[in-house]
Enzyme design. Structure first.
Site, PDB file in Angstrom:
ATOM      1  N   LYS A 200       0.860  -1.190   0.000  1.00 55.36           N
ATOM      2  CA  LYS A 200       0.000   0.000   0.000  1.00 55.36           C
ATOM      3  C   LYS A 200       0.897   1.240   0.000  1.00 55.36           C
ATOM      4  O   LYS A 200       1.455   1.621   1.016  1.00 55.36           O
ATOM      5  CB  LYS A 200      -0.932   0.051   1.214  1.00 55.36           C
ATOM      6  CG  LYS A 200      -2.042   1.061   0.954  1.00 55.36           C
ATOM      7  CD  LYS A 200      -2.590   1.768   2.147  1.00 55.36           C
ATOM      8  CE  LYS A 200      -1.903   2.963   2.640  1.00 55.36           C
ATOM      9  NZ  LYS A 200      -1.832   4.133   1.725  1.00 55.36           N
ATOM     10  N   GLY A 253       6.583   4.795   8.428  1.00 48.73           N
ATOM     11  CA  GLY A 253       5.730   5.969   8.504  1.00 48.73           C
ATOM     12  C   GLY A 253       5.852   6.604   9.872  1.00 48.73           C
ATOM     13  O   GLY A 253       6.834   6.396  10.584  1.00 48.73           O
ATOM     14  N   SER A 254       4.816   7.334  10.248  1.00 47.57           N
ATOM     15  CA  SER A 254       4.907   8.106  11.494  1.00 47.57           C
ATOM     16  C   SER A 254       4.721   7.205  12.713  1.00 47.57           C
ATOM     17  O   SER A 254       4.094   6.138  12.650  1.00 47.57           O
ATOM     18  CB  SER A 254       3.829   9.187  11.485  1.00 47.57           C
ATOM     19  OG  SER A 254       2.559   8.573  11.416  1.00 47.57           O
ATOM     20  N   THR A 255       5.221   7.699  13.833  1.00 46.05           N
ATOM     21  CA  THR A 255       5.104   6.946  15.086  1.00 46.05           C
ATOM     22  C   THR A 255       3.632   6.789  15.484  1.00 46.05           C
ATOM     23  O   THR A 255       3.221   5.727  15.961  1.00 46.05           O
ATOM     24  CB  THR A 255       5.919   7.674  16.177  1.00 46.05           C
ATOM     25  OG1 THR A 255       7.304   7.627  15.786  1.00 46.05           O
ATOM     26  CG2 THR A 255       5.762   7.028  17.537  1.00 46.05           C
ATOM     27  N   GLY A 258       2.164   4.053  13.496  1.00 49.02           N
ATOM     28  CA  GLY A 258       2.795   2.804  13.957  1.00 49.02           C
ATOM     29  C   GLY A 258       2.104   2.270  15.212  1.00 49.02           C
ATOM     30  O   GLY A 258       1.832   1.068  15.341  1.00 49.02           O
ATOM     31  N   GLU A 276       9.114   1.011  11.146  1.00 52.48           N
ATOM     32  CA  GLU A 276      10.191   2.006  10.969  1.00 52.48           C
ATOM     33  C   GLU A 276       9.497   3.358  11.052  1.00 52.48           C
ATOM     34  O   GLU A 276       8.765   3.721  10.135  1.00 52.48           O
ATOM     35  CB  GLU A 276      10.847   1.856   9.594  1.00 52.48           C
ATOM     36  CG  GLU A 276      11.510   0.528   9.325  1.00 52.48           C
ATOM     37  CD  GLU A 276      12.803   0.362  10.092  1.00 52.48           C
ATOM     38  OE1 GLU A 276      13.259   1.323  10.738  1.00 52.48           O
ATOM     39  OE2 GLU A 276      13.335  -0.747  10.057  1.00 52.48           O
TER      40      GLU A 276
HETATM   41  P1  NAD Z   1       2.083   8.270   7.863  1.00 52.86           P
HETATM   42  O1  NAD Z   1       2.283   7.484   9.104  1.00 52.86           O
HETATM   43  O2  NAD Z   1       1.060   9.337   7.864  1.00 52.86           O
HETATM   44  O3  NAD Z   1       1.687   7.302   6.644  1.00 52.86           O
HETATM   45  C1  NAD Z   1       2.494   6.212   6.287  1.00 52.86           C
HETATM   46  C2  NAD Z   1       1.637   5.188   5.575  1.00 52.86           C
HETATM   47  O4  NAD Z   1       0.666   4.694   6.505  1.00 52.86           O
HETATM   48  C3  NAD Z   1       0.848   5.755   4.391  1.00 52.86           C
HETATM   49  O5  NAD Z   1       0.808   4.806   3.357  1.00 52.86           O
HETATM   50  C4  NAD Z   1      -0.541   5.969   4.993  1.00 52.86           C
HETATM   51  O6  NAD Z   1      -1.575   5.926   4.043  1.00 52.86           O
HETATM   52  C5  NAD Z   1      -0.626   4.785   5.934  1.00 52.86           C
HETATM   53  N1  NAD Z   1      -1.597   4.956   7.030  1.00 52.86           N
HETATM   54  C6  NAD Z   1      -1.972   6.108   7.625  1.00 52.86           C
HETATM   55  N2  NAD Z   1      -2.912   5.849   8.566  1.00 52.86           N
HETATM   56  C7  NAD Z   1      -3.124   4.508   8.567  1.00 52.86           C
HETATM   57  C8  NAD Z   1      -3.958   3.636   9.303  1.00 52.86           C
HETATM   58  N3  NAD Z   1      -4.804   4.087  10.244  1.00 52.86           N
HETATM   59  N4  NAD Z   1      -3.906   2.301   9.038  1.00 52.86           N
HETATM   60  C9  NAD Z   1      -3.062   1.822   8.103  1.00 52.86           C
HETATM   61  N5  NAD Z   1      -2.252   2.608   7.350  1.00 52.86           N
HETATM   62  C10 NAD Z   1      -2.281   3.933   7.592  1.00 52.86           C
HETATM   63  O7  NAD Z   1       3.519   8.831   7.454  1.00 52.86           O
HETATM   64  P2  NAD Z   1       3.902   9.708   6.212  1.00 52.86           P
HETATM   65  O8  NAD Z   1       3.431  11.092   6.447  1.00 52.86           O
HETATM   66  O9  NAD Z   1       3.513   9.010   4.964  1.00 52.86           O
HETATM   67  O10 NAD Z   1       5.508   9.654   6.292  1.00 52.86           O
HETATM   68  C11 NAD Z   1       6.245  10.449   7.152  1.00 52.86           C
HETATM   69  C12 NAD Z   1       6.660   9.664   8.383  1.00 52.86           C
HETATM   70  O11 NAD Z   1       7.372   8.497   7.989  1.00 52.86           O
HETATM   71  C13 NAD Z   1       7.633  10.459   9.240  1.00 52.86           C
HETATM   72  O12 NAD Z   1       7.286  10.289  10.586  1.00 52.86           O
HETATM   73  C14 NAD Z   1       8.974   9.803   8.940  1.00 52.86           C
HETATM   74  O13 NAD Z   1       9.933   9.948   9.961  1.00 52.86           O
HETATM   75  C15 NAD Z   1       8.567   8.385   8.742  1.00 52.86           C
HETATM   76  N6  NAD Z   1       9.594   7.648   7.988  1.00 52.86           N
HETATM   77  C16 NAD Z   1      10.361   6.733   8.658  1.00 52.86           C
HETATM   78  C17 NAD Z   1      11.374   6.051   7.993  1.00 52.86           C
HETATM   79  C18 NAD Z   1      12.236   5.023   8.704  1.00 52.86           C
HETATM   80  O14 NAD Z   1      12.888   4.238   8.025  1.00 52.86           O
HETATM   81  N7  NAD Z   1      12.258   5.008  10.029  1.00 52.86           N
HETATM   82  C19 NAD Z   1      11.585   6.286   6.631  1.00 52.86           C
HETATM   83  C20 NAD Z   1      10.773   7.215   5.976  1.00 52.86           C
HETATM   84  C21 NAD Z   1       9.769   7.889   6.665  1.00 52.86           C
END
Ligand code: NAD
Length: 509
Positions: A200, A253-255, A258, A276
């Protein structure tokens, strides 16, 4: 592509010409990829993906939901049970994944351009991501037929075999800041290990994943082993996370999201959740550094690369007070050279912010930093770029930041650097570790004793000594604390996508 399309774009004009051809009318795929077929979402819904540098619509993309997730999960399960991939020999999987890497290489300009158009990053930076993505797929393809199982050290009367087996159906949920590279970090080891994968992509950057799906088909991945469901997190993402048929959620994605995924796993089938997440990474500069110009250049690039939309951005710069004023001056000079520009111009160091929400969020943090009393030394406002209508913010530097300020504690995910001062090594370590996050840390010093002392005390998944983010596919990438619980890259990432099975045999003696 027609013959007027540059096959090896170099100049700004080349990239602009190539971009003209990446349209749905010219064959760009914007539908979901389910069961080896490109299809509309079951309910026909779509969402618009925009180019944030121009505000123009790139495509209307299939917006998948729970019904599409259910179909994809059952297709993935059938593919897994068939054994066409999951029980194929490591050598067979290697051959297919190497073909995929070759196809990605052959189409790297197009893939890089899709990421640049979709999320605003400079195309030169996107080309760097392609090298990382292709290298990742190659690495896992090459390593999968060189990993052996174990025989436990038992007595003669028994034989204890430790086998590694794929998990089953893996749902990979990825962000938008490095769309294809994050995808490769997830699907490379997951596919190499023999799993069926449902990807996704972020709703903010779905296009390169759909192009990748076409390439997986061409590479010969068996039917149903790889599928792509574009759509929103709260719809299709949540449905995958709650599905009883998904064995593993591999998330970047975001904490905050997560944490939600862990809850969904608890509410459903206790699927493995491998995270991550975010960061607020400290970059420590000690006064004994020899070449402060070089360090300042790296400290600025550590936060302004990819417009600061980087999980391991060096967003907290901790500088020994005796050199602080002089060093901050050098960082400001470096920042001046890193201004945003048209992402399709290979000379642009920074591009556009991914969307209006992220743009406003960064501007709100900047306003809050000023209100909280930090000293704004550079940037701080939206920029108009000649010929572009997009969402640009210049490199922003705050000095005199403290650990009680929001800009000193929270992940902004934009081009905003928070500078702290310190007087002693003890204080530097305390400030560095005073964070909910633990993704990366940097340390600049010539004193090897100090380097070893401080490195051991930093609570961080990775520590960069006299560099920022120099690394490659051979080393694991991941965080501690609320930055996550898994590791991407290197052979360690394969462990995330396989289970150990013990076979205990009693032998006649
Ligand atoms: P996000 O958490 O908003 O979204 C990430 C993914 O999760 C997207 O595909 C989104 O559609 C999906 N998502 C959102 N809500 C969901 C839910 N309730 N259920 C299932 N999936 C859901 O993050 P973002 O804004 O896309 O990315 C930025 C974040 O990612 C920052 O916090 C950044 O630090 C982190 N990030 C971490 C790493 C790493 O390797 N640690 C790498 C890149 C980005």
């Amino acid at each position: 592509m027609t013959h007027s399309t540059p096959s090896n774009p170099v100049t700004h004009a080349d990239w602009q010409a190539l971009a003209e051809h990446l349209t749905v009318e010219a064959g760009l795929e914007a539908r979901a990829y389910i069961d080896d077929t490109f299809v509309d979402a079951a309910d026909g819904a779509t969402f618009t993906t925009l180019n944030p540098a121009t505000g123009e619509t790139l495509a209307e993309v299939a917006s998948c939901d729970a019904a599409d997730a259910e179909t994809a999960v059952s297709v993935a399960r059938c593919a897994f049970e068939s054994g066409a991939w999951s029980r194929s020999s490591p050598g067979e999987r290697k051959a297919v994944l190497l073909r995929l890497a070759d196809l990605m290489e052959a189409h790297k300009h197009e893939l890089a351009l899709l990421d640049s158009l979709d999320m605003g990053k400079p195309v030169s930076s996107a080309m760097g991501d392609m090298a990382g993505a292709i290298g990742c797929i190659r690495h896992h393809a090459e390593s999968i037929d060189k990993l052996y199982g174990e025989i436990a050290p038992t007595g003669e009367e028994s034989l204890g075999l430790v086998l590694r087996e794929p998990l089953g159906v893996v749902a990979s949920i990825v962000p938008w800041n490095f769309p294809l590279m994050m995808t490769a970090w997830k699907i490379g080891p997951a596919l190499a290990a023999g799993n069926s994968v449902i990807l996704k992509p972020s709703e903010k950057s779905p296009l390169s994943a759909l192009r990748l799906a076409q390439l997986t088909r061409e590479a010969g991945l068996p039917r149903g082993v790889f599928q792509v469901l574009p759509g929103f997190g709260h719809t299709v993402g949540k449905a995958l996370a709650l599905s009883m048929g998904v064995d593993c959620l591999a998330f970047t994605g975001s904490t905050g999201v997560g944490k939600q995924l862990m809850q969904y796993a608890g509410q459903s089938n206790l699927k493995k959740v491998f995270l991550e997440c975010g960061g607020k990474s400290p970059n420590l500069v000690f006064a004994d550094c020899k070449d402060l110009d070089r360090v300042a250049e790296h400290a600025a690039a550590a936060i302004f690369h990819n417009q600061g939309e980087v999980c391991i951005a060096g967003s907290r710069l901790l500088v020994e007070n005796s050199i602080r004023e002089r060093f901050v001056g050098k960082v400001l000079a470096a920042a001046e050279r890193m201004q945003p520009g048209d992402p399709l111009d290979p000379a642009s160091f920074m591009g556009a912010m991914v969307d209006q929400t992220q743009y406003q969020r960064v501007l709100d943090y900047i306003r809050q930093g000023v209100e909280e009393g930090a000293t704004l030394r550079a940037g701080g406002q939206a920029l108009d770029i000649e010929g572009a209508k997009g969402l640009f913010i210049g490199p922003t530097v705050f000095d005199g930041v403290t650990d009680t300020m929001a800009i000193g504690r929270e992940e902004i995910f934009g081009p905003v650097l928070a500078v702290f001062g310190f007087d002693t090594e003890e204080e530097a370590v305390r400030l560095a570790n005073d964070s909910d996050y633990g993704l990366a840390a940097g340390l600049w010093s010539q004193d090897i004793d100090r380097i070893m002392r401080v490195t051991r005390r930093l609570r961080s998944g990775q520590v960069f000594v006299n560099n920022w983010a120099d690394m490659d596919q051979t080393v694991p990438f991941g965080g501690v604390k609320q930055s996550g619980n898994g590791r991407d890259k290197s052979h360690h990432s394969l462990e995330e996508y396989s289970d150990l099975k013990t076979v205990w045999m009693t032998l006649a003696t």
